[in-house]
Design a protein around this motif. Sequence first.
Motif, short mmCIF file in Angstrom:
data_model
loop_
_atom_site.label_atom_id
_atom_site.label_comp_id
_atom_site.label_asym_id
_atom_site.label_seq_id
_atom_site.Cartn_x
_atom_site.Cartn_y
_atom_site.Cartn_z
N GLY A 69 -1.15 12.21 59.12
CA GLY A 69 -1.91 11.23 59.60
C GLY A 69 -3.08 10.63 59.12
N GLY A 70 -3.51 11.27 58.28
CA GLY A 70 -4.77 11.22 57.45
C GLY A 70 -5.96 12.20 57.65
N THR A 71 -5.54 13.15 58.51
CA THR A 71 -6.85 14.07 58.80
C THR A 71 -7.23 14.99 57.73
N THR A 72 -8.45 14.97 57.30
CA THR A 72 -8.72 15.71 56.23
C THR A 72 -9.69 16.81 56.44
N THR A 73 -9.80 17.09 57.85
CA THR A 73 -10.70 18.21 58.21
C THR A 73 -10.39 19.46 57.60
N PRO A 74 -11.14 20.37 57.22
CA PRO A 74 -11.00 21.70 56.68
C PRO A 74 -10.30 22.44 57.66
N ALA A 75 -9.32 23.46 57.34
CA ALA A 75 -8.51 24.04 58.15
C ALA A 75 -8.14 25.43 57.60
N ILE A 76 -8.24 26.24 58.77
CA ILE A 76 -7.78 27.84 58.07
C ILE A 76 -6.79 28.26 59.02
N PHE A 77 -5.78 28.76 58.49
CA PHE A 77 -4.63 29.17 59.33
C PHE A 77 -5.04 30.90 59.62
N LEU A 78 -4.78 31.19 60.98
CA LEU A 78 -4.85 32.52 61.41
C LEU A 78 -3.36 32.81 61.81
N THR A 79 -3.01 34.24 61.15
CA THR A 79 -1.69 34.51 61.63
C THR A 79 -1.36 35.91 61.20
N ALA A 80 -0.44 36.62 62.00
CA ALA A 80 0.11 37.95 61.56
C ALA A 80 1.09 38.17 60.54
N VAL A 81 1.36 36.86 60.06
CA VAL A 81 2.41 36.86 58.98
C VAL A 81 1.88 36.73 57.59
N GLY A 82 1.71 38.07 56.74
CA GLY A 82 0.94 37.71 55.51
C GLY A 82 1.53 37.98 54.28
N GLY A 83 2.77 37.63 54.30
CA GLY A 83 3.72 37.53 52.86
C GLY A 83 3.19 36.54 52.05
N ILE A 84 3.39 36.91 50.49
CA ILE A 84 2.88 35.92 49.58
C ILE A 84 3.40 34.61 49.95
N ASP A 85 4.84 34.48 50.02
CA ASP A 85 5.28 33.01 50.34
C ASP A 85 4.62 32.32 51.49
N ASP A 86 4.54 33.25 52.58
CA ASP A 86 3.76 32.45 53.78
C ASP A 86 2.33 31.94 53.27
N ARG A 87 1.66 32.71 52.49
CA ARG A 87 0.28 32.46 52.12
C ARG A 87 0.40 31.10 51.23
N VAL A 88 1.25 31.25 50.29
CA VAL A 88 1.20 30.04 49.57
C VAL A 88 1.76 28.78 50.08
N ASN A 89 2.78 28.74 51.06
CA ASN A 89 2.89 27.58 51.68
C ASN A 89 1.76 27.10 52.66
N GLY A 90 1.29 28.04 53.28
CA GLY A 90 0.17 27.82 54.23
C GLY A 90 -1.01 27.03 53.43
N LEU A 91 -1.60 27.67 52.16
CA LEU A 91 -2.33 26.93 51.32
C LEU A 91 -2.11 25.83 50.78
N GLU A 92 -0.87 25.33 50.82
CA GLU A 92 -0.53 23.97 50.52
C GLU A 92 -1.09 22.94 51.06
N ALA A 94 -3.58 24.04 54.10
CA ALA A 94 -4.88 24.64 54.57
C ALA A 94 -5.86 24.97 53.71
N GLU A 95 -7.16 24.91 53.75
CA GLU A 95 -7.99 25.36 52.91
C GLU A 95 -8.36 26.85 52.82
N ASP A 96 -7.64 27.64 53.85
CA ASP A 96 -7.71 29.00 53.94
C ASP A 96 -6.85 29.63 54.81
N TYR A 97 -6.64 30.94 54.70
CA TYR A 97 -5.57 31.80 55.30
C TYR A 97 -6.03 33.01 55.70
N LEU A 98 -6.11 33.29 57.02
CA LEU A 98 -6.74 34.62 57.12
C LEU A 98 -5.62 35.51 57.91
#
Length: 225
Positions: A69-92, A94-98
């Motif tokens: 929808g055009g929102t460019t606000t910086p975003a960070i995911f918080l999650t208990a899921v820390g697998g490499i694939d999950d991080r890679v998908n999330g960083l596509e 979001a700006e960060d992943y914690l």
Amino acid sequence: MRILLVEDDRETADYITRGFREAGHVVDHAANGQDGLMLATDAAYDALIIDRMLPGLDGYRLLSMLRAGGTTTPAIFLTAVGGIDDRVNGLEIAEDYLVKPFAFAELQARIGVMTREKFTTPAEDSEYTAGDLTLNRLKRTVERGGEPIPVQPTEFRLLEFLLRHKGHVVTRTMLLENVWDFNFDPKTNIVETHVSRLRAKVDRGFGRELIRTVRGAGYIIDDDA
């Protein structure tokens, strides 16, 4: 700074909200993805903190819809899921992943990097002073007016942290993380109790109080107390 937090765990949400509000920021909270989507599209935010696993509309779909929808606000995911694939998908999208569990100080620092907001930490010295109060880190001693003051280890860490931030308000969240190493709010008066005990030792009988309470914010120690 205005922050949107989308987090369904009440304890985690309360802890994050308290920490950022104590630091002077505005935090809006949504407990599910649908409410988060509504808030994010209705108001302007400087940063988005989104739990990956949300009821109804999950965090990944939520942010994907916002980006579409055009929102460019910086975003960070918080999650208990820390697998490499999950991080890679999330960083596509979001700006960060914690990954949980995390320290609030780290979340704050990552938000600072995303938004270029500066959160500084004073450098450590071997000795700190406030008025006639002196704390020596190497000797592990505390004196006021040349008079030795016996303190317990936790009281020493508490006083050291206050002195390291002399002249600045230290929040309850900062003390819980840096003195007690709690990455959550234990819902007790542990901070207030130890501050009271410390005051009884370093302030009582010396004519001038150095440790002050800043109502609704935290504590401050300075030369002009």
